[in-house]
Design an enzyme around this catalytic site. Structure first.
Site, PDB file in Angstrom:
ATOM      1  CB  CYS A  40      44.905  40.914  32.069  1.00  0.00           C
ATOM      2  SG  CYS A  40      46.013  42.101  31.307  1.00  0.00           S
ATOM      3  CB  SER A  42      49.296  42.675  33.218  1.00  0.00           C
ATOM      4  OG  SER A  42      49.176  43.464  32.086  1.00  0.00           O
ATOM      5  CG  HIS A  45      53.680  39.966  31.782  1.00  0.00           C
ATOM      6  ND1 HIS A  45      53.951  39.218  30.669  1.00  0.00           N
ATOM      7  CD2 HIS A  45      53.168  41.136  31.319  1.00  0.00           C
ATOM      8  CE1 HIS A  45      53.617  39.898  29.579  1.00  0.00           C
ATOM      9  NE2 HIS A  45      53.130  41.059  29.951  1.00  0.00           N
ATOM     10  CG  HIS A  62      45.400  43.964  36.591  1.00  0.00           C
ATOM     11  ND1 HIS A  62      46.041  42.766  36.346  1.00  0.00           N
ATOM     12  CD2 HIS A  62      45.163  44.526  35.398  1.00  0.00           C
ATOM     13  CE1 HIS A  62      46.205  42.631  35.028  1.00  0.00           C
ATOM     14  NE2 HIS A  62      45.674  43.687  34.426  1.00  0.00           N
ATOM     15  CB  CYS A 166      42.940  45.990  32.478  1.00  0.00           C
ATOM     16  SG  CYS A 166      44.625  45.686  31.873  1.00  0.00           S
TER      17      CYS A 166
END
Ligand code: APR
Ligand code: ZN
Length: 363
Positions: A40, A42, A45, A62, A166
């Site tokens: 993902c 995220s 990032h 996550h 997610c």
């Protein structure tokens, strides 16, 4: 026990896959064998410097699913053998948010970032050095508090549920739970990655009339059409705000930003009609700010944020699985490519290239 995990050390450095030591579950915790985990944005990032990581080195990941192997004292949510999907936010069940059906904002658990509630870590380097971790799904095994675990039915292949916790809940939930898109309304979506594609399929489920996908990569716009977009706009080929206003005859009822970029949040706001709603789904950069002109805001427009799709995992995940069983939610199509944990850096390269909807790490 020994396990293998993907570790983040510092921004702009390759992610390192290493053998680590994992402690067993303590009270209220469960040991999970991770089956599959989605790459993902995220997670990326922290690597690309979009957000400043609060802790390092950390075991990453996550989004994922797995099988419970062992539980600590007092655990009631799951038992060994249960298939589970990880919920990205905890659900204490007692705070004012959990008791008002907004567990995505749960604030009933106080802990140091990257550590368990008792202030310790379950992951260590072989020399004993502490590794920080959240859900740590980029690991063959992980130990997490039971309030992050949602038991799921065992009649669907568990690996297909890798992104439910997610991308799916963040995207579909932003449409259905946060913005509450109404049937017949027009929807524009900035960013057609793993999360944006779920905003698109959420808009289909909500009964939107036109679903306009905006991206800078033709490969992503192709995925967008497969997930239900009725129109596509390549933002490199002109002003995407004008394009959305043209296509909707005056602005979209709902515009979602699924990138995490102040410019595109502003574009999404500018592309709404009077009375419209712009919804920020992308993770903001550290210190990021956005400003909007007052006159359009005065015309009943709303600029709102959506966190983890305002999801209620114990209600929403079973709902998503039911839709998937009926062929009304695309999960197989979201999994463009499977890679082993050792190829975690390549999985993120897939994401950045635009060649996949999602790459799934299969343990
Ligand atoms: N205009 C339009 N689209 C853009 C732009 C832009 N200026 N910049 C990037 N994009 C597109 C990319 O081409 C890509 O298709 O945004 C998409 C982002 O998708 P992914 O990289 O797959 O990221 P994803 O995992 O979907 O996450 C998107 O949502 O939940 C958050 O943390 C997540 O902030 C991240 C965002
Ligand atoms: Zn995510």
């Amino acid at each position: 026990m020994r396990t293998t995990s993907a570790i983040f050390y510092a921004p702009k450095q390759p992610i390192s896959v290493e053998e680590v030591e994992l402690d067993g579950p303590r009270a209220g915790e469960a040991l999970v064998r991770v089956v599959a985990a989605g790459a993902c944005h995220s997670d990326w990032h922290a690597v690309d410097g979009h957000t400043t990581p609060a802790f390092a080195p950390q075991v990453m990941g996550h989004e994922g699913c797995g099988i419970v192997e062992e539980v600590g004292a007092g655990v009631t949510a799951v038992r060994p053998g249960d298939p589970i999907v990880f919920a990205i936010r905890p659900m204490c069940g007692k705070c004012r948010y959990c008791t008002t059906a907004r567990p995505n904002l749960c604030d009933g658990i106080v802990r140091e970032p990257g550590l368990m509630v008792d202030g310790t870590s379950r992951f260590h380097k072989p020399d004993g050095a502490r590794l920080f971790h959240g859900l740590a799904t980029f690991s063959r095994h992980t130990v997490v508090p039971e309030w992050h675990l949602v038991k799921v039915p065992d009649d669907v292949p568990i690996e297909r549920l890798a992104s439910v916790g997610c991308a799916v809940v963040t995207g579909v939930g932003a449409v259905v739970n946060t913005a509450q898109v109404t049937p017949g309304s027009t929807v524009a979506v900035w960013g057609c990655g793993g999360v944006g594609l779920n905003v698109i399929q959420g808009a289909v489920i909500a009964g939107a009339s036109r679903i306009i996908a905006v991206d800078v990569k033709e490969s992503k716009l192709k995925f967008a059409r497969e997930f239900g977009a009725t129109d596509t706009v390549n933002a490199l080929e002109g002003d995407p705000v004008e394009a959305v206003i043209d296509l909707t005859g005056g602005g979209a009822d709902f515009a979602f930003e699924v990138i995490g970029n102040p410019t595109t949040v502003r574009q999404a706001f500018d592309a709404t009609c009077p009375g419209g709603t712009a919804c920020m789904v992308g993770v903001p950069p550290t210190g990021g700010e956005v400003s909007v002109p007052m006159r359009p805001l005065f015309l009943d427009r709303r600029l709102i944020g959506s966190s983890a799709g305002t999801g209620r995992p114990r209600v929403d995940f079973p709902w998503f699985i039911e839709l998937y069983r009926q062929g009304r939610l695309k999960l197989d199509e979201l999994q463009s490519r499977f890679r082993p944990l050792e190829e975690i850096n390549e999985a993120f390269a897939d994401m950045l290239s635009g060649s996949v909807a999602r790459t799934i790490i299969k343990m």
